[in-house]
Scaffold this motif. Sequence first.
Motif, PDB file in Angstrom:
ATOM      1  N   VAL A 140       0.652  -0.646  -0.176  1.00  8.85           N
ATOM      2  CA  VAL A 140      -0.046   0.142   0.070  1.00  8.85           C
ATOM      3  C   VAL A 140       0.722   1.294  -0.329  1.00  8.85           C
ATOM      4  O   VAL A 140       1.317   0.952   1.287  1.00  8.85           O
ATOM      5  N   GLY A 141       1.240   1.872  -1.175  1.00 11.82           N
ATOM      6  CA  GLY A 141       1.857   2.944  -1.081  1.00 11.82           C
ATOM      7  C   GLY A 141       3.071   2.740  -2.247  1.00 11.82           C
ATOM      8  O   GLY A 141       2.731   1.529  -2.839  1.00 11.82           O
ATOM      9  N   SER A 142       3.599   3.546  -2.844  1.00 15.91           N
ATOM     10  CA  SER A 142       4.258   3.244  -4.435  1.00 15.91           C
ATOM     11  C   SER A 142       5.467   4.718  -4.617  1.00 15.91           C
ATOM     12  O   SER A 142       5.805   5.552  -5.887  1.00 15.91           O
ATOM     13  N   GLY A 143       5.699   5.437  -3.041  1.00 13.51           N
ATOM     14  CA  GLY A 143       6.667   6.033  -3.220  1.00 13.51           C
ATOM     15  C   GLY A 143       8.567   5.052  -2.962  1.00 13.51           C
ATOM     16  O   GLY A 143       8.727   4.210  -3.555  1.00 13.51           O
ATOM     17  N   ASN A 144       8.957   6.378  -2.308  1.00 22.76           N
ATOM     18  CA  ASN A 144      10.401   5.574  -2.558  1.00 22.76           C
ATOM     19  C   ASN A 144      10.655   3.802  -1.814  1.00 22.76           C
ATOM     20  O   ASN A 144      11.752   3.660  -1.795  1.00 22.76           O
ATOM     21  N   VAL A 145       9.850   4.190   0.177  1.00 24.42           N
ATOM     22  CA  VAL A 145      10.030   3.103   0.264  1.00 24.42           C
ATOM     23  C   VAL A 145       9.573   2.094   0.363  1.00 24.42           C
ATOM     24  O   VAL A 145       9.969   0.736  -0.182  1.00 24.42           O
ATOM     25  N   ALA A 146       8.291   2.761  -0.529  1.00 26.39           N
ATOM     26  CA  ALA A 146       7.008   0.695  -1.360  1.00 26.39           C
ATOM     27  C   ALA A 146       7.609   0.375  -2.563  1.00 26.39           C
ATOM     28  O   ALA A 146       8.278  -0.758  -1.980  1.00 26.39           O
ATOM     29  N   THR A 147       8.781   0.925  -3.065  1.00 25.49           N
ATOM     30  CA  THR A 147       9.605   0.767  -4.698  1.00 25.49           C
ATOM     31  C   THR A 147      10.772  -0.282  -4.265  1.00 25.49           C
ATOM     32  O   THR A 147      10.563  -0.795  -4.513  1.00 25.49           O
ATOM     33  N   HIS A 148      11.594   0.115  -3.228  1.00 28.93           N
ATOM     34  CA  HIS A 148      12.883  -0.314  -2.681  1.00 28.93           C
ATOM     35  C   HIS A 148      12.493  -1.457  -1.628  1.00 28.93           C
ATOM     36  O   HIS A 148      13.250  -2.584  -1.952  1.00 28.93           O
ATOM     37  N   LEU A 149      11.044  -1.828  -1.460  1.00 31.37           N
ATOM     38  CA  LEU A 149      10.684  -2.886  -0.696  1.00 31.37           C
ATOM     39  C   LEU A 149      10.500  -3.599  -1.335  1.00 31.37           C
ATOM     40  O   LEU A 149      10.341  -4.586  -1.961  1.00 31.37           O
ATOM     41  N   GLY A 150      10.004  -3.128  -2.716  1.00 34.09           N
ATOM     42  CA  GLY A 150       8.972  -4.305  -3.009  1.00 34.09           C
ATOM     43  C   GLY A 150      10.293  -4.839  -4.699  1.00 34.09           C
ATOM     44  O   GLY A 150      10.333  -5.638  -4.351  1.00 34.09           O
ATOM     45  N   ILE A 151      10.682  -4.766  -4.867  1.00 33.87           N
ATOM     46  CA  ILE A 151      12.167  -4.922  -5.928  1.00 33.87           C
ATOM     47  C   ILE A 151      13.364  -5.918  -4.448  1.00 33.87           C
ATOM     48  O   ILE A 151      12.956  -6.782  -4.760  1.00 33.87           O
TER      49      ILE A 151
ATOM     50  N   ASN B 209       0.252   5.955 -10.405  1.00 37.35           N
ATOM     51  CA  ASN B 209       1.767   5.238  -9.496  1.00 37.35           C
ATOM     52  C   ASN B 209       1.562   4.071  -9.349  1.00 37.35           C
ATOM     53  O   ASN B 209       2.446   3.247  -9.227  1.00 37.35           O
ATOM     54  N   ALA B 210       0.180   3.488  -8.927  1.00 39.22           N
ATOM     55  CA  ALA B 210       0.355   2.483  -8.625  1.00 39.22           C
ATOM     56  C   ALA B 210       0.852   1.056  -9.635  1.00 39.22           C
ATOM     57  O   ALA B 210       1.282   0.441 -10.039  1.00 39.22           O
ATOM     58  N   LYS B 211       0.280   1.640 -10.859  1.00 42.54           N
ATOM     59  CA  LYS B 211       0.240   1.417 -11.856  1.00 42.54           C
ATOM     60  C   LYS B 211       1.890   0.911 -12.303  1.00 42.54           C
ATOM     61  O   LYS B 211       2.594   0.105 -13.060  1.00 42.54           O
ATOM     62  N   LYS B 212       2.662   2.457 -11.722  1.00 42.66           N
ATOM     63  CA  LYS B 212       3.932   2.527 -12.763  1.00 42.66           C
ATOM     64  C   LYS B 212       4.954   1.257 -11.771  1.00 42.66           C
ATOM     65  O   LYS B 212       5.668   0.505 -11.930  1.00 42.66           O
ATOM     66  N   LEU B 213       4.724   1.436 -10.031  1.00 47.22           N
ATOM     67  CA  LEU B 213       5.590   0.834  -9.675  1.00 47.22           C
ATOM     68  C   LEU B 213       4.789  -1.146 -10.170  1.00 47.22           C
ATOM     69  O   LEU B 213       5.727  -1.920  -9.897  1.00 47.22           O
ATOM     70  N   ALA B 214       3.042  -1.223 -10.384  1.00 41.78           N
ATOM     71  CA  ALA B 214       3.208  -2.440 -10.670  1.00 41.78           C
ATOM     72  C   ALA B 214       3.678  -3.044 -11.417  1.00 41.78           C
ATOM     73  O   ALA B 214       3.779  -3.700 -12.223  1.00 41.78           O
ATOM     74  N   LEU B 215       4.328  -2.563 -13.048  1.00 43.61           N
ATOM     75  CA  LEU B 215       4.508  -2.428 -13.735  1.00 43.61           C
ATOM     76  C   LEU B 215       5.835  -3.219 -14.251  1.00 43.61           C
ATOM     77  O   LEU B 215       6.833  -3.964 -14.250  1.00 43.61           O
ATOM     78  N   LYS B 216       7.060  -1.899 -13.006  1.00 49.70           N
ATOM     79  CA  LYS B 216       8.251  -2.705 -12.291  1.00 49.70           C
ATOM     80  C   LYS B 216       7.998  -3.868 -11.305  1.00 49.70           C
ATOM     81  O   LYS B 216       9.349  -4.586 -11.976  1.00 49.70           O
ATOM     82  N   LEU B 217       6.943  -4.073 -10.913  1.00 48.89           N
ATOM     83  CA  LEU B 217       6.829  -5.475 -10.433  1.00 48.89           C
ATOM     84  C   LEU B 217       5.972  -6.306 -10.969  1.00 48.89           C
ATOM     85  O   LEU B 217       5.985  -7.538 -10.360  1.00 48.89           O
ATOM     86  N   ASN B 218       6.035  -6.241 -11.801  1.00 53.24           N
ATOM     87  CA  ASN B 218       4.957  -7.031 -12.319  1.00 53.24           C
ATOM     88  C   ASN B 218       3.348  -7.847 -12.100  1.00 53.24           C
ATOM     89  O   ASN B 218       3.823  -9.140 -11.660  1.00 53.24           O
TER      90      ASN B 218
END
Lengths: 251, 251
Positions: free
Chosen positions: B7-18, B37-46
């Motif tokens: 829940v979230g798509s900022g710096n912390v969510a991005t780094h943690l997700g990856i 923003n949700a889409k952008k990070l979801a694409l990175k994480l497929n």
Amino acid sequence: MKNIILVGSGNVATHLGIALQKCNYLIAQVYSREIENAKKLALKLNTDFTNDLTQLKSADLIIVSVNDDAILKVLSQIKDTAIVHTSGSVDIDVFKGDFSNCGVFYPLQTFNKEIDLTISEIPFCIEGNSLRFEKQLTAIAKTLSNNVVIMDSEQRKQLHIAAVFACNFSNQMFSIADELLAEKNIDFGILLPLIKQTISKLDKNKPKAVQTGPAKRKDTSVIQEHTNLIQSKEIKELYQKISSHIIKTHE
Amino acid sequence: MKNIILVGSGNVATHLGIALQKCNYLIAQVYSREIENAKKLALKLNTDFTNDLTQLKSADLIIVSVNDDAILKVLSQIKDTAIVHTSGSVDIDVFKGDFSNCGVFYPLQTFNKEIDLTISEIPFCIEGNSLRFEKQLTAIAKTLSNNVVIMDSEQRKQLHIAAVFACNFSNQMFSIADELLAEKNIDFGILLPLIKQTISKLDKNKPKAVQTGPAKRKDTSVIQEHTNLIQSKEIKELYQKISSHIIKTHE
């Protein structure tokens, strides 16, 4: 310019003396007001020492590394020899007209006698009263360091102020952090990865561009909570002033 | 606990997700208030994404990485699932009694989306509402990092304040230095060796023990000269306040 006298026996004189000797300069003599200090450094460098400025040997260059306040007094007792001081904040005018060849040989570093450092990476800021002498000083600095810059007194003073912020004041921020952590029995070491990450960003970015944190985000509720939690009046005030400055510079 | 929602798509969510994905966790879904923003990070994480908290899938763990101010609002729309937030300054009590398994999963770092970092060196501060859940969170953190610490909310808040000083405020000191240098056409890079030397001392020394500079030396004439030379009223005031604090803490 192979024959050098060190006036002073503190951190800068010690590191310069050792580095110059390694680069095959001859340290002919060490002066310190306190004979014991002169002796201590002279023993390290295997050379002569004195606490009497009228007894200085003849030399190619005198390097004056004493407290800023003491420079003028020391100079008044030295007869005309090629001479430099190593201070960031003292103008080249301190030599008045009394020396034919005079200048500044300022290593931009934070010296502690006990801590080794790689002198080749230290920026040396050079200023001479003539182009010829400036070139001679530059040549000496280049044997010590890969990072030699010609800089006038006005620039050097500003650099010194900037260095106080970048080095002394950032270190005070670390000290405050340590003090805050100690209150809750947390070891300062936990902050080291964060601190190193903060610094490593500076290789490729301006500090302003990589600012983070509650003030940068203008997160007033966190700022307020932090201000409430900090017990010390002085630390609370610093928190507020620096946060305000971050907010102002990121408007 | 393999199935995780961000829940979230900022710096912390991005780094943690990856990082979690690299450690074979499954990121089941990304939520952000802004669908782009949700889409952008979801694409990175497929993976899937949503901007509607009532549409969250079922998962083993929800990681809430939104602004502190938004945490409470977000929680009110999530039904009981094992859940953590990643904030340094928000108490575990924010979950009230609404979640059977709740806690804090706080990576002590300064994240920028663009800048890579070595997550294994980042300290993770863990708190759980039960010993069992705390152990589960610790296990996840240990797959990401070699530096996992159990810490209660009071300690974590103090750590966050300390980190603001050690990281954000020290970076502001670098920014001020950069601004001062720019006035005299000097590149900030000249300070990097000095800054790195300052930091490297901290591996083996307390910051207070390695303080240097005019305030440490109580060199009032340099402090006065610097104060006179600084043009900006705010920077002048910071110079004075921080110098006073150094003098006071080294009495």
